[in-house]
Design an enzyme around this catalytic site. Structure first.
Site, PDB file in Angstrom:
ATOM      1  N   LEU A  27       0.820  -1.208   0.000  1.00 24.26           N
ATOM      2  CA  LEU A  27       0.000   0.000   0.000  1.00 24.26           C
ATOM      3  C   LEU A  27       0.853   1.257   0.000  1.00 24.26           C
ATOM      4  CD1 LEU A  27      -2.500  -1.401   2.605  1.00 24.26           C
ATOM      5  CD2 LEU A  27      -2.934  -1.063   0.186  1.00 24.26           C
ATOM      6  N   CYS A  28       1.730   1.372   0.943  1.00 22.29           N
ATOM      7  CA  CYS A  28       2.714   2.443   1.026  1.00 22.29           C
ATOM      8  C   CYS A  28       3.930   1.814   1.691  1.00 22.29           C
ATOM      9  CB  CYS A  28       2.201   3.621   1.864  1.00 22.29           C
ATOM     10  SG  CYS A  28       0.769   4.474   1.151  1.00 22.29           S
TER      11      CYS A  28
END
Length: 356
Positions: A27-28
């Protein structure tokens, strides 16, 4: 540690883009560093920036906060870290720090713009709190202004939900950060000691996760001053993906060794740049080096890093406070550490020479 002089390649050089399907991506990604003595972060940051569009797909912005001499430097950019002129500039700065965090973004909730770039910063009790997150929090994606209530007692029922802090952007991450601060500010009229804050943070994390244990991925870094770095992990994979979103850390201490970055061919011999007093813990979503041991945080684990080492026991957390590395406010009175020790059945004489 002595500073390490290095920087990523010029942002004008040809970059190699890697394209993945959304459902398979991390996601990050997060990077944190906590140190016993002021330390240069350029080695880790150089490798981390490559993941922002060159060796990975996290090209939707990046940010960094760096504590320096009791104050805070903050840089944000909506450009990919691997090609950002600002990232190149930061990587060349001769800054040494006890505490820092950085974030590269792969946008899943919220537009690609500066207001959605982590880390986020707020003032509470005259203290700078900063927060960066990797994951998905359905609770705050569906209801950004949800109030956390796990810290309230029966006799707190008359308290109104006051929104001191509100998101500026549109991410579930910033909404999570604001909700945590709102809950802490509503609960405490005095600045809490480190063990009390630890227990409160654990309860808030449990409440967030319990709202959707399968759908929630909650990995974050939080700072509340120049000394301590709070790290929490509720890892997981997105639906249909085998890519794991968690947090790992490694601790470097005497005797130091050489280490090599995974994302770029850079090796540094830390034994030539350090002393016995140095100690550094590096926290990352994925290990940054390929030749040292990294430990993954357990599911639901909250760890406080101070002086470059993980602190978990109640005694160690009280020691952080006694050493002056806890919450330090010039505007709000601090709770009695002696009273808190009684609550935890801790004998003050455990701490030899402490002025309590």
């Amino acid at each position: 540690m002595l500073p390490i002089s290095m920087s990523p390649p010029s942002p004008h050089h040809q970059q190699r883009r890697i394209v993945h399907q959304t459902q398979s991506a991390l996601l990050c990604q997060l990077l944190g560093m906590n140190c016993a003595t002021p330390t240069d972060f350029n080695f880790s940051f150089s490798g981390f920036c490559r993941r922002g569009g060159e060796t990975d797909i996290h090209q939707d912005g990046w940010g960094i906060v760096i504590y320096e001499n009791g104050s805070l430097r903050q840089f944000h950019d909506a450009e990919p870290a691997s090609t950002s002129l600002l990232a190149d500039f930061v990587c060349r700065l001769p800054i040494r720090t006890l505490n820092m965090m950085s974030h590269i973004r792969f946008a899943t909730v919220g537009e690609v713009n500066l207001s959605n770039v982590h880390p986020f910063r707020r003032e509470m009790w005259g203290i700078d709190f900063c927060f960066a997150h990797n994951g998905e929090v359905p609770l705050f994606d569906q209801c950004p202004n949800h109030c956390l209530t796990s810290l309230l007692q029966d006799d707190d029922e008359g308290l109104e939900n006051v929104y001191y802090y509100n998101p500026v952007g549109t991410t579930d991450s910033e909404a999570t950060f604001c909700a945590i601060l709102n809950a802490l500010r509503q609960k405490f009229d005095k600045v809490p000691s480190v063990p009390v804050l630890y227990d409160s943070m654990q309860k808030l994390c449990d409440e967030i996760v319990d709202s959707d244990r399968e759908g929630t991925i909650l990995n974050f870094l939080l700072t509340c001053g120049s000394h301590t770095l709070w790290v929490y992990s509720w890892p997981g994979s997105r639906p249909g993906s085998k890519v794991w979103n968690g947090l790992h850390y490694t601790t470097r201490e005497y005797p130091f060794h050489s280490h090599h970055l995974c994302d770029v061919d850079i090796t540094v011999d830390f034994s030539t740049r350090t002393s016995k007093e140095d100690c550094v813990s590096v926290i990352a979503t994925k290990p940054l080096t390929d030749d040292e041991e990294w430990t993954e945080l357990e599911r639901g684990e909250l760890v406080l890093f101070d002086r470059g080492r993980p602190q978990r026991s109640v005694v160690d957390l009280f020691q952080v406070d006694i050493d002056g590395h806890g919450l330090q406010s010039n505007v709000v009175e601090k709770s009695s550490i002696e009273d808190d020790m009684k609550t935890y059945n801790i004998d003050p004489s455990t701490f030899q020479g402490a002025c309590i």
